[in-house]
Design a protein around this motif. Structure first.
Motif, PDB file in Angstrom:
ATOM      1  N   MET A 149       0.844  -1.181   0.000  1.00  0.00           N
ATOM      2  CA  MET A 149       0.000   0.000   0.000  1.00  0.00           C
ATOM      3  C   MET A 149       0.884   1.237   0.000  1.00  0.00           C
ATOM      4  SD  MET A 149      -3.141   0.984   2.585  1.00  0.00           S
ATOM      5  CE  MET A 149      -4.350  -0.094   1.851  1.00  0.00           C
ATOM      6  N   ASN A 150       0.428   2.242  -0.690  1.00  0.00           N
ATOM      7  CA  ASN A 150       1.132   3.513  -0.781  1.00  0.00           C
ATOM      8  C   ASN A 150       1.286   4.144   0.607  1.00  0.00           C
ATOM      9  OD1 ASN A 150       0.605   6.637  -0.941  1.00  0.00           O
ATOM     10  ND2 ASN A 150       1.565   6.086  -2.870  1.00  0.00           N
ATOM     11  N   ASN A 151       2.441   4.757   0.866  1.00  0.00           N
ATOM     12  CA  ASN A 151       2.701   5.348   2.187  1.00  0.00           C
ATOM     13  C   ASN A 151       1.691   6.416   2.566  1.00  0.00           C
ATOM     14  OD1 ASN A 151       4.877   3.796   2.914  1.00  0.00           O
ATOM     15  ND2 ASN A 151       6.399   5.198   2.089  1.00  0.00           N
ATOM     16  N   PHE A 152       1.273   7.225   1.577  1.00  0.00           N
ATOM     17  CA  PHE A 152       0.300   8.281   1.856  1.00  0.00           C
ATOM     18  C   PHE A 152      -1.019   7.668   2.315  1.00  0.00           C
ATOM     19  CE2 PHE A 152      -3.238  10.963   0.471  1.00  0.00           C
ATOM     20  CZ  PHE A 152      -2.947  12.125   1.162  1.00  0.00           C
ATOM     21  N   THR A 153      -1.443   6.605   1.665  1.00  0.00           N
ATOM     22  CA  THR A 153      -2.693   5.937   2.035  1.00  0.00           C
ATOM     23  C   THR A 153      -2.574   5.336   3.427  1.00  0.00           C
ATOM     24  OG1 THR A 153      -3.029   5.408  -0.304  1.00  0.00           O
ATOM     25  CG2 THR A 153      -4.412   4.254   1.279  1.00  0.00           C
ATOM     26  N   GLU A 154      -1.454   4.699   3.721  1.00  0.00           N
ATOM     27  CA  GLU A 154      -1.240   4.141   5.063  1.00  0.00           C
ATOM     28  C   GLU A 154      -1.283   5.236   6.117  1.00  0.00           C
ATOM     29  OE1 GLU A 154       2.043   1.571   5.771  1.00  0.00           O
ATOM     30  OE2 GLU A 154       1.445   0.134   4.238  1.00  0.00           O
ATOM     31  N   GLN A 155      -0.644   6.362   5.843  1.00  0.00           N
ATOM     32  CA  GLN A 155      -0.626   7.469   6.801  1.00  0.00           C
ATOM     33  C   GLN A 155      -2.039   7.988   7.066  1.00  0.00           C
ATOM     34  OE1 GLN A 155       2.127  10.306   5.162  1.00  0.00           O
ATOM     35  NE2 GLN A 155       3.875   8.951   5.447  1.00  0.00           N
ATOM     36  N   ARG A 156      -2.871   8.043   6.007  1.00  0.00           N
ATOM     37  CA  ARG A 156      -4.258   8.483   6.168  1.00  0.00           C
ATOM     38  C   ARG A 156      -5.020   7.528   7.083  1.00  0.00           C
ATOM     39  NH1 ARG A 156      -7.646   7.286   1.341  1.00  0.00           N
ATOM     40  NH2 ARG A 156      -9.005   6.052   2.663  1.00  0.00           N
ATOM     41  N   LEU A 157      -4.849   6.221   6.869  1.00  0.00           N
ATOM     42  CA  LEU A 157      -5.544   5.243   7.692  1.00  0.00           C
ATOM     43  C   LEU A 157      -5.069   5.307   9.142  1.00  0.00           C
ATOM     44  CD1 LEU A 157      -5.574   2.240   5.202  1.00  0.00           C
ATOM     45  CD2 LEU A 157      -7.556   3.545   5.968  1.00  0.00           C
ATOM     46  N   VAL A 158      -3.780   5.463   9.328  1.00  0.00           N
ATOM     47  CA  VAL A 158      -3.224   5.565  10.682  1.00  0.00           C
ATOM     48  C   VAL A 158      -3.735   6.830  11.368  1.00  0.00           C
ATOM     49  CG1 VAL A 158      -1.083   5.940  11.979  1.00  0.00           C
ATOM     50  CG2 VAL A 158      -1.194   4.153  10.236  1.00  0.00           C
ATOM     51  N   ALA A 159      -3.794   7.943  10.626  1.00  0.00           N
ATOM     52  CA  ALA A 159      -4.276   9.203  11.212  1.00  0.00           C
ATOM     53  C   ALA A 159      -5.736   9.099  11.626  1.00  0.00           C
ATOM     54  CB  ALA A 159      -4.086  10.342  10.213  1.00  0.00           C
ATOM     55  N   ASN A 160      -6.550   8.404  10.834  1.00  0.00           N
ATOM     56  CA  ASN A 160      -7.987   8.335  11.103  1.00  0.00           C
ATOM     57  C   ASN A 160      -8.390   7.198  12.036  1.00  0.00           C
ATOM     58  OD1 ASN A 160      -8.404  10.544   9.438  1.00  0.00           O
ATOM     59  ND2 ASN A 160      -8.798   9.294   7.645  1.00  0.00           N
ATOM     60  N   CYS A 161      -7.581   6.147  12.114  1.00  0.00           N
ATOM     61  CA  CYS A 161      -7.980   4.958  12.886  1.00  0.00           C
ATOM     62  C   CYS A 161      -6.852   4.428  13.756  1.00  0.00           C
ATOM     63  CB  CYS A 161      -8.448   3.859  11.933  1.00  0.00           C
ATOM     64  SG  CYS A 161      -9.734   4.376  10.793  1.00  0.00           S
ATOM     65  N   GLY A 162      -5.927   5.291  14.124  1.00  0.00           N
ATOM     66  CA  GLY A 162      -4.726   4.871  14.840  1.00  0.00           C
ATOM     67  C   GLY A 162      -4.980   4.169  16.157  1.00  0.00           C
ATOM     68  N   THR A 163      -6.077   4.494  16.847  1.00  0.00           N
ATOM     69  CA  THR A 163      -6.323   3.862  18.147  1.00  0.00           C
ATOM     70  C   THR A 163      -6.542   2.360  18.018  1.00  0.00           C
ATOM     71  OG1 THR A 163      -8.683   4.369  18.021  1.00  0.00           O
ATOM     72  CG2 THR A 163      -7.290   5.949  19.185  1.00  0.00           C
ATOM     73  N   LEU A 164      -6.996   1.917  16.858  1.00  0.00           N
ATOM     74  CA  LEU A 164      -7.174   0.474  16.642  1.00  0.00           C
ATOM     75  C   LEU A 164      -5.887  -0.213  16.229  1.00  0.00           C
ATOM     76  CD1 LEU A 164     -10.474   0.295  14.566  1.00  0.00           C
ATOM     77  CD2 LEU A 164     -10.140  -0.469  16.904  1.00  0.00           C
ATOM     78  N   LEU A 165      -4.959   0.564  15.695  1.00  0.00           N
ATOM     79  CA  LEU A 165      -3.771  -0.014  15.084  1.00  0.00           C
ATOM     80  C   LEU A 165      -2.579  -0.096  16.023  1.00  0.00           C
ATOM     81  CD1 LEU A 165      -4.048   1.855  11.671  1.00  0.00           C
ATOM     82  CD2 LEU A 165      -4.888  -0.418  12.239  1.00  0.00           C
ATOM     83  N   PHE A 166      -2.589   0.677  17.100  1.00  0.00           N
ATOM     84  CA  PHE A 166      -1.445   0.708  18.017  1.00  0.00           C
ATOM     85  C   PHE A 166      -1.887   0.522  19.447  1.00  0.00           C
ATOM     86  CE2 PHE A 166      -0.741   4.008  14.740  1.00  0.00           C
ATOM     87  CZ  PHE A 166       0.257   3.390  14.037  1.00  0.00           C
ATOM     88  N   ARG A 167      -1.014  -0.061  20.240  1.00  0.00           N
ATOM     89  CA  ARG A 167      -1.221  -0.029  21.681  1.00  0.00           C
ATOM     90  C   ARG A 167      -1.048   1.421  22.126  1.00  0.00           C
ATOM     91  NH1 ARG A 167       3.072  -3.340  21.359  1.00  0.00           N
ATOM     92  NH2 ARG A 167       4.180  -1.959  22.768  1.00  0.00           N
ATOM     93  N   THR A 168      -1.629   1.787  23.243  1.00  0.00           N
ATOM     94  CA  THR A 168      -1.526   3.166  23.705  1.00  0.00           C
ATOM     95  C   THR A 168      -0.088   3.564  24.011  1.00  0.00           C
ATOM     96  OG1 THR A 168      -2.042   2.399  25.931  1.00  0.00           O
ATOM     97  CG2 THR A 168      -3.854   3.319  24.648  1.00  0.00           C
ATOM     98  N   ASP A 169       0.774   2.592  24.338  1.00  0.00           N
ATOM     99  CA  ASP A 169       2.164   2.903  24.653  1.00  0.00           C
ATOM    100  C   ASP A 169       3.099   2.697  23.459  1.00  0.00           C
ATOM    101  OD1 ASP A 169       1.840   0.169  24.591  1.00  0.00           O
ATOM    102  OD2 ASP A 169       3.216  -0.214  26.255  1.00  0.00           O
ATOM    103  N   ALA A 170       2.521   2.448  22.279  1.00  0.00           N
ATOM    104  CA  ALA A 170       3.346   2.160  21.094  1.00  0.00           C
ATOM    105  C   ALA A 170       3.622   3.429  20.306  1.00  0.00           C
ATOM    106  CB  ALA A 170       2.645   1.146  20.206  1.00  0.00           C
ATOM    107  N   SER A 171       4.724   3.416  19.607  1.00  0.00           N
ATOM    108  CA  SER A 171       5.054   4.547  18.741  1.00  0.00           C
ATOM    109  C   SER A 171       4.602   4.230  17.324  1.00  0.00           C
ATOM    110  CB  SER A 171       6.567   4.792  18.743  1.00  0.00           C
ATOM    111  OG  SER A 171       7.213   3.771  18.010  1.00  0.00           O
TER     112      SER A 171
END
Length: 198
Positions: free
Chosen positions: A1-23
């Motif tokens: 997946m394109n980096n820009f698309t990944e960044q958009r998904l992470v920005a909009n749904c990051g709480t599902l993708l990372f632990r709260t203590d993760a970078s």
């Protein structure tokens, strides 16, 4: 997946993708093409909503293409989360994984792929216009799938796989890849809710 698309998904749904203590550097990569980005985002928004309502800790552990379909794996969450992911997987088989336009599951050089007519021959893959995030479609998808879950409960996945006379003998999941299709399914649900024959 394109980096820009990944960044958009992470920005909009990051709480599902990372632990709260993760970078942000601990994120997994999306192992699929950009054509499914809006479908992924809509599904993740629904899962976020379920997690908040159920007060459960849901984390997405992997997003990838497998046998031509989109697979999203998670830890945590209840039946609704599983149904959202099942509906997402079914819908992905109707969307070109490269460009996001209407497509179908095909066999190409021994591989199962979901492609539109233009990309189905394996050519014309060098100049693909990347989807930029269709907020109208994403919102409509979220609203429609939420309505399906509310109306049918535990039978939601079974219902989306059944041929519907009110949808021109199409199965509801075949309609969920476009805004127009989502609106048609939503209209059918409203008719069913008020007892109007379909």
């Amino acid at each position: 997946m394109n980096n820009f698309t990944e960044q958009r998904l992470v920005a909009n749904c990051g709480t599902l993708l990372f632990r709260t203590d993760a970078s942000a550097h601990e994120a997994f990569g999306f192992e699929c093409m950009d054509g499914w980005a809006d479908l992924i985002e809509g599904s993740l928004r629904l899962i976020q909503r379920c997690a908040e309502l159920e007060e459960s800790d849901v984390k997405i552990t992997q997003v990838k293409e497998k046998f031509g379909l989109l697979r999203i794996y998670q830890s945590g969450g209840g039946e609704n989360v599983c149904q959202i992911l099942d509906i997402c997987e079914l819908t992905s088989g109707c969307l070109c994984e490269l460009c996001g336009k209407a497509g179908k599951l095909i066999m190409l050089d021994g591989w199962m792929l979901t492609r539109c007519e233009r990309h189905g021959d394996g050519h014309h893959t060098d100049q693909i216009e990347l989807p930029s995030g269709d907020e109208h479609y994403i919102s409509c998808y979220v609203r429609t799938v939420d309505s399906i879950l509310s109306f049918f409960g535990a039978d939601a996945v079974r219902w989306v796989q059944q041929e519907c006379i009110g949808l021109g003998r199409k199965r509801p999941f075949e309609m969920l890849g476009t805004e127009e299709g989502c609106l048609a399914v939503d209209t059918l649900l409203k008719r069913l809710e008020y007892g109007v024959g379909a």
